[in-house]
Motif scaffolding. Structure first.
Motif, short mmCIF file in Angstrom:
data_model
loop_
_atom_site.label_atom_id
_atom_site.label_comp_id
_atom_site.label_asym_id
_atom_site.label_seq_id
_atom_site.Cartn_x
_atom_site.Cartn_y
_atom_site.Cartn_z
N ALA A 26 32.58 63.73 19.02
CA ALA A 26 32.89 62.38 19.51
C ALA A 26 32.33 61.32 18.57
O ALA A 26 32.97 60.30 18.28
N ILE A 27 31.11 61.56 18.08
CA ILE A 27 30.49 60.59 17.15
C ILE A 27 31.29 60.51 15.85
O ILE A 27 31.53 59.41 15.31
N ALA A 28 31.76 61.67 15.34
CA ALA A 28 32.59 61.67 14.12
C ALA A 28 33.89 60.93 14.36
O ALA A 28 34.37 60.18 13.50
N ALA A 29 34.46 61.11 15.55
CA ALA A 29 35.73 60.43 15.87
C ALA A 29 35.54 58.93 15.97
O ALA A 29 36.49 58.16 15.77
N LEU A 30 34.31 58.49 16.30
CA LEU A 30 34.01 57.05 16.38
C LEU A 30 33.68 56.46 15.02
O LEU A 30 33.28 55.30 14.91
N GLY A 31 33.85 57.26 13.95
CA GLY A 31 33.66 56.75 12.59
C GLY A 31 32.24 56.83 12.11
O GLY A 31 31.81 56.05 11.25
N LYS A 32 31.44 57.76 12.64
CA LYS A 32 30.06 57.93 12.22
C LYS A 32 29.85 59.38 11.77
O LYS A 32 29.10 60.14 12.40
N PRO A 33 30.49 59.79 10.67
CA PRO A 33 30.43 61.20 10.26
C PRO A 33 29.03 61.64 9.86
O PRO A 33 28.62 62.76 10.13
N GLN A 34 28.27 60.75 9.19
CA GLN A 34 26.94 61.15 8.73
C GLN A 34 25.99 61.42 9.91
O GLN A 34 25.21 62.38 9.90
N GLU A 35 26.11 60.59 10.95
CA GLU A 35 25.29 60.79 12.15
C GLU A 35 25.65 62.13 12.80
O GLU A 35 24.78 62.88 13.27
N ALA A 36 26.97 62.44 12.82
CA ALA A 36 27.42 63.70 13.40
C ALA A 36 26.89 64.89 12.59
O ALA A 36 26.44 65.90 13.15
N ILE A 37 26.91 64.76 11.24
CA ILE A 37 26.41 65.84 10.37
C ILE A 37 24.92 66.08 10.61
O ILE A 37 24.46 67.23 10.70
N ASN A 38 24.16 64.97 10.74
CA ASN A 38 22.72 65.10 10.99
C ASN A 38 22.44 65.83 12.31
O ASN A 38 21.54 66.68 12.42
N LEU A 39 23.22 65.45 13.34
CA LEU A 39 23.06 66.09 14.65
C LEU A 39 23.29 67.60 14.56
O LEU A 39 22.52 68.41 15.09
N LEU A 40 24.38 67.98 13.86
CA LEU A 40 24.74 69.39 13.74
C LEU A 40 23.70 70.17 12.94
O LEU A 40 23.32 71.29 13.32
N ASN A 41 23.24 69.58 11.83
CA ASN A 41 22.22 70.26 11.02
C ASN A 41 20.91 70.44 11.79
O ASN A 41 20.25 71.48 11.67
N ASN A 42 20.56 69.43 12.58
CA ASN A 42 19.32 69.50 13.36
C ASN A 42 19.42 70.53 14.50
O ASN A 42 18.41 71.04 14.99
N SER A 43 20.65 70.80 14.96
CA SER A 43 20.82 71.75 16.08
C SER A 43 20.90 73.20 15.59
O SER A 43 20.89 74.13 16.42
N LEU A 44 21.00 73.41 14.25
CA LEU A 44 21.10 74.79 13.73
C LEU A 44 19.83 75.60 14.00
O LEU A 44 19.91 76.77 14.42
#
Length: 637
Positions: A267-285
């Protein structure tokens, strides 16, 4: 034979019958306990159910019920072949229609899981037919839900929704209704009808409180977020993903919390915030690897691949994609191992079942002998009961006759006792009345003697002394003394027998007395006689006593009570006379001060009249006195 002996015989008979049945009841209790524990303690339930199903001494109906729930147990752990085997075996001796409906639904579920849809539909229709015949609402709702799932898997979406709605219409169980709403929402999601999917998911979400079903609430919030995301409502989707994570964190569901972050990143990537989405995903690994959840790790890398590709970072996208495929292969290997393990379990189960069948064939002859012995035992029990029933009937009849006779004798004794008591009371009342009459006659005689003899003599002396002319002073003194003495004799005479009491209507006589008192005293005095006609016909001797009682009560109230209001009620009934005397004076402690001279005089009069008195008084609360006098017929005509 007395009642105690009969009771002992009945107890012995009951104990004998109980010993015959106690073994059967014990097995039934064990069976019910195992059924109730299927969800909480499945291993215990499996052990007990298996033992009962193999027990040759048990009735076929009990063994069939045990086999039915063994089928349910194997269905719950996904061992379809064993579930079908035990369920089919239970159908041979099942007679209870609820159990039959349950068995056919269980077979339908097993056929659906094994991919045999035609057989699944047939079994479910059988279950539905039986449930509708006996109005088994719980099973009707479950079978219709099963039909909904079956049609959804076959992509018959409209028919699937129809079955889910029919299931909801047949029940008020909120758990079933919310589950059907979730299924309807899932069907609409498959149809890509996101508005309706959102609508039904929200309905279910409102019915499942997070504090009672946190896992279901977290999952449902995630589903709603996915629907909103597909419907391009990214801000709303983000809110539900946050809700899902919040519920999961609160209740310690780590996998669901990480899963919510993965969905949130989309949802964050769809709202035009791809870097924030990438950080979230990397932190959840790291947390995903910590709980060893390969499926979540695969989803993280899949989302990272898509987001890196969308921002043209192909190097990172390629690295994420490689990790995605590595995890996908690992998951595939794990699933294959799991499938192999399940197949091995199924093979071992089938082998054991074959061994059991062989053992059963070897034991057919011994089972036939056991059945014959069981049949003989049943005949003995039935014969014993047939002989026992008439004996119990005769004993009950005899016992009832004894009870009737005992009650009759007790009633007869009670009637005789009441008659004796009534006769004694009547004699005592007559004696008291005679005493009062004699007392009043003696008063009349004394009054006449005082008035006629002594009074007449003093009056004559007075007249003679008037004629003496000598010693005028002495003469005057003697005349005054004689005059005072004469007045005292008249007063004593009138007090012994009131002048007008036999000449005036009694109610009017009391009213005149009260009017006289009221003129020279402060209190407001009210006299209420009812009915006046009946009061006026009271026995003459009782009139005197009642008047004296009212005089005494009035004297006490005027002398001690300091009352502003006094109310006197005189009521005549068929068998009694009631005096109610009330004042609003200073009152007294009725528990301590009930032995004054005035009250003692009243009580002595009441004792002679066989009357009752109730006194209700308290300090600064006034006084209420109620007197009940048995009525005596007036002998005068």
């Amino acid at each position: 034979m007395d009642i105690i002996s009969i009771r002992k015989i009945l107890i012995c008979i009951t104990l004998c019958y109980s010993f015959l049945c106690i073994g059967q009841e014990s097995i039934s209790i064990q069976l019910d306990s195992a059924i109730d524990s299927l969800d909480a303690n499945p291993n215990y339930s499996y052990s007990v159910l298996s033992k009962i199903s193999r027990d040759k001494e048990q009735q076929d109906s009990i063994k069939s019920k045990a086999k039915l729930y063994l089928g349910s147990y194997f269905n719950s752990i996904g061992v379809v072949d064993s579930s079908m085997y035990y369920t089919r075996a239970s159908l041979i001796h099942l007679r209870n229609k609820k159990h039959l409906a349950q068995a056919y639904r269980l077979l339908g579920s097993s056929f659906r899981r094994s991919g045999n849809m035609d057989e699944a539909i047939e079994m479910l229709y059988r279950s539905l037919k039986i449930s509708e015949e006996i109005d088994y609402i719980e099973m009707i709702t479950k079978v219709k839900s099963d039909f909904g799932i079956l049609n959804a898997n076959n992509e018959n979406y409209d028919k699937s929704i129809q079955f889910f709605e029919e299931s909801n219409a047949a029940t008020t169980d909120k758990k079933i209704i919310s589950s059907n709403y979730i299924n309807i929402g899932a069907v609409y999601f498959r149809k890509k009808d996101y508005d309706n999917a959102e609508k039904f998911f929200l309905k279910a979400y409102e019915m499942i409180p997070p504090n009672t079903s946190p896992k279901a609430s977290a999952t449902l919030a995630l589903n709603i977020g996915d629907v909103l995301h597909e419907n391009k409502k990214y801000e709303e989707a983000l809110a539900y993903f946050n809700d899902s994570k919040k519920i999961a964190d609160l209740h310690g569901f780590k996998d669901k919390s990480i899963n919510a972050i993965v969905h949130k990143s989309k949802a964050i990537a769809a709202l035009g915030k791809p870097q924030e989405a990438i950080n979230l995903l990397n932190n959840s690994l790291a947390p995903a690897k910590l709980i060893s959840n390969l499926e979540i790790q695969k989803n993280i890398y899949e989302n990272l691949t898509n987001i890196y590709t969308s921002i043209d970072d192909y190097k990172s996208a390629n690295l994420a994609l490689n990790n995605f495929h590595t995890l996908k292969d690992s998951i595939s290997d794990s699933r294959q191992k799991k499938t192999i393990t399940e197949l091995e379990v199924k093979y071992e189960t089938a082998t054991k079942e074959k061994e059991i069948l062989l053992l059963k064939e070897d034991q057919l002859s011994s089972e036939a002998e056991i059945k014959r012995q069981r049949l003989l035992r049943r005949f003995y029990i039935i014969g014993f009961i047939i002989v026992l029933i008439p004996i119990i009937g005769l004993l009950l009849v005899y016992y009832q006759k004894l009870q009737v006779k005992t009650k009759y004798n007790a009633q007869k004794e009670e009637i005789n006792r009441q008659k004796t008591a009534s006769f004694l009371n009547e004699q005592e009342l007559k004696l008291a009345n005679t005493y009062v009459i004699a007392q009043n006659e003696e008063r009349n005689r004394i009054a006449r003697e005082l008035h006629d003899s002594i009074g007449g003599n003093i009056a004559a002396i007075k007249l003679q002394m008037i004629n003496i002319e000598k010693d005028k002073k002495t003469q005057a003194t003697i005349i005054d003394q004689l005059d005072n003495t004469y007045q005292q004799v008249r007063e004593i005479s009138h007090n012994l027998i009131p002048k007008k009491i036999n000449q005036t209507a009694f109610a009017n006589y009391i009213r005149e007395y009260i009017d006289t008192i009221e003129k020279v005293t402060d209190p407001d005095i009210t006299f209420i006689p009812h009915p006046i006609e009946k009061i006026n016909t009271i026995n003459d001797n009782q009139k005197v006593e009642i008047f004296r009682i009212i005089q005494e009560l009035m004297t006490n109230a005027l002398k001690h009570a300091k009352a502003r209001v006094i109310e006197i009620c005189l009521n005549a009934y068929n068998d009694s006379i009631e005096i109610i005397f009330e004042d609003d004076g200073i009152g007294f402690d009725s528990k301590k001060e009930t032995n004054g001279i005035g009250l003692e005089n009243i009580k002595k009069r009441l004792t002679l009249l066989k009357a009752k008195i109730d006194i209700d008084s308290a300090i600064n609360r006034g006084t209420a006195i109620r007197i009940e006098i048995p009525i005596v017929l007036n002998d005068k005509k």
